[in-house]
Design a protein around this motif. Structure first.
Motif: not given
Length: 96
Positions: A30-57
């Motif tokens: 839904i976010t990737r389809a929003e106006e102005g979204c160029l990149q919206y990538d979700l990551h999960q830490d390999n060593d700490n599965p409780a840690h998530f990172v969104f890298y967005e442009n």
């Protein structure tokens, strides 16, 4: 205004990792389809599965702010209100 990069760090509570992950995954298409979204990538830490990172442009800050006020973000916050340990957002600009 130039492109805006967002790095969002989400730390789930240990007993809520799968809930938070499921709710974060719902945001992607839904976010990737929003106006102005160029990149919206979700990551999960390999060593700490409780840690998530969104890298967005985003095209600009105004369109990112529209995203932050969207109903699907409000739904995510409500669904994970007791499941997230910390949430930090860094607004960044490319310099090289």
């Amino acid at each position: 205004m130039s492109k805006l990069t967002i790095v969002a760090n989400i730390i789930a509570k240990e007993d809520s990792i799968e809930l938070v992950k499921a709710e974060l995954l719902k945001l992607i298409d839904i976010t990737r389809a929003e106006e102005g979204c160029l990149q919206y990538d979700l990551h999960q830490d390999n060593d700490n599965p409780a840690h998530f990172v969104f890298y967005e442009n985003w095209v600009n800050r105004e369109l990112w702010q529209n995203h932050m006020n969207a109903q699907h973000l409000k739904d995510y916050v409500e669904a994970t209100s007791d499941a997230v340990e910390t949430f930090t957002v860094n607004e960044m600009s490319i310099i090289g």
